[in-house]
Design an enzyme around this catalytic site. Structure first.
Site, PDB file in Angstrom:
ATOM      1  N   LYS A  61     133.554   6.613 113.274  1.00 13.65           N
ATOM      2  CA  LYS A  61     134.648   6.066 114.097  1.00 13.65           C
ATOM      3  C   LYS A  61     135.146   7.061 115.156  1.00 13.65           C
ATOM      4  O   LYS A  61     135.348   6.704 116.312  1.00 13.65           O
ATOM      5  CB  LYS A  61     135.806   5.687 113.174  1.00 13.65           C
ATOM      6  CG  LYS A  61     136.940   4.992 113.855  1.00 13.65           C
ATOM      7  CD  LYS A  61     136.796   3.518 113.704  1.00 13.65           C
ATOM      8  CE  LYS A  61     137.827   2.759 114.508  1.00 13.65           C
ATOM      9  NZ  LYS A  61     137.555   1.318 114.468  1.00 13.65           N
TER      10      LYS A  61
ATOM     11  N   GLY B 275     127.414  15.581  93.776  1.00 19.08           N
ATOM     12  CA  GLY B 275     127.234  14.293  93.111  1.00 19.08           C
ATOM     13  C   GLY B 275     127.854  14.331  91.737  1.00 19.08           C
ATOM     14  O   GLY B 275     128.160  15.403  91.218  1.00 19.08           O
TER      15      GLY B 275
ATOM     16  N   CYS C 298     127.344  22.192  95.653  1.00 20.91           N
ATOM     17  CA  CYS C 298     127.827  21.734  94.349  1.00 20.91           C
ATOM     18  C   CYS C 298     126.661  21.222  93.490  1.00 20.91           C
ATOM     19  O   CYS C 298     125.813  22.009  93.101  1.00 20.91           O
ATOM     20  CB  CYS C 298     128.918  20.688  94.552  1.00 20.91           C
ATOM     21  SG  CYS C 298     129.879  20.418  93.075  1.00 20.91           S
ATOM     22  N   TYR C 299     126.585  19.920  93.224  1.00 16.83           N
ATOM     23  CA  TYR C 299     125.439  19.436  92.445  1.00 16.83           C
ATOM     24  C   TYR C 299     124.126  19.841  93.116  1.00 16.83           C
ATOM     25  O   TYR C 299     123.137  20.168  92.447  1.00 16.83           O
ATOM     26  CB  TYR C 299     125.504  17.903  92.297  1.00 16.83           C
ATOM     27  CG  TYR C 299     124.371  17.354  91.466  1.00 16.83           C
ATOM     28  CD1 TYR C 299     124.481  17.294  90.085  1.00 16.83           C
ATOM     29  CD2 TYR C 299     123.173  16.937  92.060  1.00 16.83           C
ATOM     30  CE1 TYR C 299     123.427  16.834  89.302  1.00 16.83           C
ATOM     31  CE2 TYR C 299     122.126  16.474  91.289  1.00 16.83           C
ATOM     32  CZ  TYR C 299     122.261  16.428  89.909  1.00 16.83           C
ATOM     33  OH  TYR C 299     121.219  15.978  89.154  1.00 16.83           O
TER      34      TYR C 299
ATOM     35  N   HIS D  78     132.861  22.948  98.067  1.00 16.46           N
ATOM     36  CA  HIS D  78     132.561  21.967  99.119  1.00 16.46           C
ATOM     37  C   HIS D  78     132.993  22.488 100.498  1.00 16.46           C
ATOM     38  O   HIS D  78     134.171  22.442 100.834  1.00 16.46           O
ATOM     39  CB  HIS D  78     133.283  20.652  98.828  1.00 16.46           C
ATOM     40  CG  HIS D  78     132.682  19.906  97.691  1.00 16.46           C
ATOM     41  ND1 HIS D  78     131.670  18.985  97.845  1.00 16.46           N
ATOM     42  CD2 HIS D  78     132.912  19.972  96.354  1.00 16.46           C
ATOM     43  CE1 HIS D  78     131.312  18.509  96.670  1.00 16.46           C
ATOM     44  NE2 HIS D  78     132.055  19.089  95.744  1.00 16.46           N
TER      45      HIS D  78
ATOM     46  N   ASP E 210     135.730  -0.495 118.670  1.00 13.75           N
ATOM     47  CA  ASP E 210     134.278  -0.598 118.489  1.00 13.75           C
ATOM     48  C   ASP E 210     133.667  -1.647 119.421  1.00 13.75           C
ATOM     49  O   ASP E 210     132.702  -1.372 120.134  1.00 13.75           O
ATOM     50  CB  ASP E 210     133.931  -0.936 117.033  1.00 13.75           C
ATOM     51  CG  ASP E 210     134.564   0.043 116.063  1.00 13.75           C
ATOM     52  OD1 ASP E 210     134.913   1.148 116.504  1.00 13.75           O
ATOM     53  OD2 ASP E 210     134.722  -0.301 114.880  1.00 13.75           O
TER      54      ASP E 210
ATOM     55  N   GLU F 113     132.417  21.069 103.259  1.00 14.19           N
ATOM     56  CA  GLU F 113     132.591  19.945 104.196  1.00 14.19           C
ATOM     57  C   GLU F 113     134.010  19.401 104.240  1.00 14.19           C
ATOM     58  O   GLU F 113     134.355  18.644 105.129  1.00 14.19           O
ATOM     59  CB  GLU F 113     131.588  18.828 103.868  1.00 14.19           C
ATOM     60  CG  GLU F 113     131.800  18.091 102.540  1.00 14.19           C
ATOM     61  CD  GLU F 113     131.167  18.782 101.330  1.00 14.19           C
ATOM     62  OE1 GLU F 113     131.040  20.018 101.355  1.00 14.19           O
ATOM     63  OE2 GLU F 113     130.835  18.093 100.354  1.00 14.19           O
TER      64      GLU F 113
END
Ligand code: XMP
Length: 516
Positions: free
Chosen positions: A372, A55, A82-83, A172, A230, A174
């Site tokens: 998605k 963050g 991280c944060y 990070h 979608d 991710e």
């Protein structure tokens, strides 16, 4: 109930990626913003572990976000990123300070000790690439923790408390720029939290079908079908769940791509035997757009006309109790805003907002929990053909926002033809699946040319192609010059009305993907 991981969001730009990585490891996960999460909401969610996101705030300032204190005594494994690592340290008695050695972007960490998170991928003594983005640094870790990786800017780039199952990463994991990041997250979910990975698209499909049946009972459902991924997936899933209780409405706005209306109608009505109303409303849309060149006005006119037509068709079939929509997880997550105030509207998106209240309908949104790319996997699971599942996104307002300056029937026809040639060339070159989205734009500019011995004075066509993962950011695609040369030749020779082709080399940001 499936095994679940809870992600507490502290406002990082990439929190959604944590959820994706966790799901890729076969575990269902959800994101809750730090300011609404409590010990009760955590208990209710019943996770096997908790991840604290990064963050923008600084732990060193007063009044910055914290994880609920009780989290650390619930007996749950916690991974702070991280944060998230910094606040975990600060909350458990460690020390975080502002640093003059900020680390942003690609960095390297040295692995100094074994750790459950590194199992099978990082060895003691190795140097590993990661993605950093932090200003503060941890000066002292809380009791019970040890450093397992260090970097130039962080003596505590990765920390572990094995007894409590608390782990912290200053980088990070991710993002793809941390090449082994997905494996570190999988090690957390599987080895630390003890999950087995029981979340698959097959199980999601079966459960969602059951849920839809329970929600709808013997009620009637209508679904706006655009032919996009979608809404197509929603239609097929609902058809499997409730069969004849579903009616789809396809509104042809006249702004569709070449042959699109026919393809969508034949696919759903003829192949799937789904009840489908096909309303050709092209004249209405084009007449209402006459003389309008402001992009936002165009979007608003198309949006409200769509709702008018949809409402008429819904009444024609005797109304419905439910409206089905392809809302996705990124639209649902309540994102954390640190700046306060509403964010700037870049473009008004086209949807059927307001209609359910007006017609007293409830919403059915079976894709609310999916990203998605997961929708595409679900589409395949439902047996939708690859040419539907892998389609490039197409905006609701359609070709109208690819005609800067105003919509006319003639210009729509020229654009449709150029776009068809362009997509055919991309498919022939085997590039369709590599490119995230590609389309032509017809500029309101005429230029002089010479064809044969004659002078021409025709329109300029711009072509756009981007790579992206989610449409939020995008890079223009680097075509081979030979490809562009052949494309330009074909468009100018085959599409009357165009005598010049240009290639758009703008990424997003600063451009947007569509021109309007
Ligand atoms: P922009 O142009 O904002 O587009 O960079 C990002 C993605 O969104 C699509 N787009 C829309 N999709 N209704 C939609 O369903 C809309 O009004 C709309 N406007 C843009 C765009 O094609 C790209 O994929």
């Amino acid at each position: 109930m499936h095994e679940r991981i809870l992600i507490i969001d502290f406002g990082s730009q990439v929190t959604q990626l944590i959820a994706r990585r966790v799901r890729e490891s076969g575990i269902y996960s959800e994101i809750q913003p730090f300011n609404s999460v409590t010990i009760e909401t955590i208990r209710e969610f019943n996770p096997k572990g908790v991840i604290l996101s990064g963050g923008p705030a600084s732990v060193t300032a007063t009044d910055t976000p914290r994880a609920p204190d009780g989290l650390f005594t619930m007996g749950l494994p916690v991974l702070g990123i991280c944060y998230g690592e910094q606040t975990m340290c600060a909350q458990l008695g460690g020390k975080v300070e502002e640093s003059n050695h900020r680390e942003f972007g690609r960095a390297f960490v040295n692995v100094v000790d074994d750790c459950e998170l590194f199992h099978g991928v990082w060895k003691v003594g190795s140097k590993e690439q990661v993605w950093m983005s932090h200003g503060d640094k941890i000066d002292a870790i809380p009791d019970g923790f040890r450093a397992v990786a260090i970097s130039d800017g962080s003596p505590f780039a990765a920390i572990a408390n094995d007894e409590k199952k608390f782990y912290g990463l200053q980088f990070h994991p991710e993002v793809v720029h941390t090449p082994h990041g997905a494996k570190l997250i999988e090690n957390f979910t599987h080895r630390v939290c003890g999950c087995s990975g029981d979340w698959t698209m097959q199980s999601f499909k079966d459960e969602e079908i059951k849920k839809v049946r329970e929600q709808v009972g013997d009620g009637k459902v209508i679904c706006g079908l655009s032919g996009g991924v979608d809404s197509s997936v929603v239609a097929v899933l609902l058809h499997e769940a409730i069969g004849e209780q579903l009616t789809c409405v396809f509104v042809d706005t006249g702004m569709m791509r070449k042959n699109e209306a026919e393809e969508v109608v034949s696919m759903f009505r003829d192949n799937y035997k789904i009840k489908l109303v096909h309303r050709d409303a092209a004249d209405l849309f084009i007449d209402r757009l006459e003389g309008v060149s402001d992009p936002e006005k165009k979007r608003k006119i198309i949006g409200s006309t769509f709702i008018d037509v949809f409402e008429e068709e819904a009444k024609n079939i005797g109304g419905a109790d439910f409206l089905a929509q392809g809302t996705l997880y990124p639209d649902v997550i309540e994102s954390v805003s640190f700046t306060g105030g509403p964010s700037v509207t870049i473009k008004s998106h086209h949807n059927v907002g307001g209609l359910p209240e007006r017609m007293n309908m409830q919403l059915v949104e079976p894709l609310r929990e999916l990203f998605k790319d997961e929708v595409r996997i679900l589409g395949r699971e439902l047996g939708l053909p690859e040419n539907f599942v892998g389609r490039h996104p197409f905006p609701g307002p359609g070709l109208a926002i690819r005609l800067p300056g105003g919509v006319t029937r003639e210009k729509l026809e020229i654009l449709r033809n150029a776009d068809a040639v362009y997509l055919e060339e991309i498919k022939n070159a085997g590039l369709y699946d590599i490119i995230w989205q590609a389309f032509a734009v017809l500029l309101p500019v005429q230029t002089v040319g010479v064809m044969g011995d004659a002078r021409t004075y025709d329109f300029v066509c711009a072509v756009r192609a981007v790579t992206s993962t989610d449409g939020m950011t995008a890079d223009f695609y680097h075509f081979d010059m030979e490809f562009l040369a052949q494309l330009s030749n074909r468009i100018i020779n085959e599409v009357p009305g165009i005598n010049r082709v240009v290639y758009d080399i703008t990424s997003k940001p600063p451009g947007t993907i569509e021109w309007e």
